[in-house]
Scaffold this active site. Structure first.
Site: not given
Length: 249
Positions: A133-134
């Site tokens: 996600y990051h």
């Protein structure tokens, strides 16, 4: 140092001082590169199926050394704007801030090699939702800010604090790749959460106080860093529970 009127820069919907770099932040590049990141992960997984994990000690040492150096250079060059106030909320736009935020954006594509190394070394336990996600969002968001001409002024703070934290983070990776154990590892995660908390405070102030950057971008920063803080807190609690179980054994 040359300052420009923030509203004039924002009205251009483009990099204000370095328009020649616009090609690197258009939507096809932003979308294509991040889809490409996910495709490479899938292809590497298929490639590694049935193969022995790579060691990659020396490539990772070189990579982490380069990341420490890059992060320090960005932190130093952006850190000079702290003298205008911690968040520089009403600060003018400068070519220096815009350039180093662009460099910071570009390094987010280099950061993707974190994931590639994980897959090649078959360290799947490190490949969490938080990790993916990051990496799939942070570069996209910085690219959006640059594309719309708002990656300047007070936006320096996010790039500065992230660069400073990354310098420490990649030094930790370099140190542990040499075979050492870092007793301060837990504090590094805490430092990352402090970073997100400060970015949330920064976004709140940008929303409620007078700032030349449109409030919708501050709201985006606020929402994004709330998700990161939540995910990192979950990661931290999970790690602490694991340490407690080991201590009992």
């Amino acid at each position: 140092m040359k300052f420009a009127d923030a509203m004039q820069c924002i009205g251009k919907e483009s990099l204000c001082f370095h328009p020649e770099l616009n090609v690197f932040v258009n939507y096809p590049v932003l979308i294509g590169c991040h889809i490409g990141y996910l495709v490479v992960i899938v292809l590497l997984y298929k490639f590694m199926k049935g193969r022995t994990a790579y060691v990659l000690k020396y490539p990772m040492m070189l990579y982490n050394t380069a990341q420490v150096a890059l992060s320090l250079v960005m932190a130093i060059n952006l850190g000079q704007f702290l003298v205008y106030g911690v968040f520089n909320l009403n600060g003018g736009f400068t070519g220096t801030i815009e350039y180093w935020i662009f460099v910071h954006y570009a390094t987010k594509f280099l950061d993707m090699f974190d994931t590639y190394f994980i897959v090649l070394r078959k360290k799947e336990e490190q490949l969490s939702f938080l990790h993916i996600y990051h990496h799939v969002t942070i570069g996209f968001i910085w690219g959006l800010l640059l594309h719309h001409g708002v990656a300047n002024g007070t936006a320096f703070f996010g790039a500065w604090i992230n660069s400073a934290v990354h310098a420490l983070m990649y030094f930790h990776y370099l140190y542990t790749s040499l075979g050492y154990t870092n007793p301060l590892k837990t504090y590094l995660t805490q430092l990352q959460m402090i970073q997100f908390a400060l970015c949330i405070l920064h976004a709140v102030l940008a929303v409620v106080a007078h700032s030349p950057i449109p409030k919708k971008w501050a709201v985006l920063q606020l929402c994004y860093h709330l998700t990161l803080l939540y995910l990192f807190m979950r990661f931290y609690r999970k790690g602490m529970r694991k340490l407690k179980r080991k201590a009992k054994v």
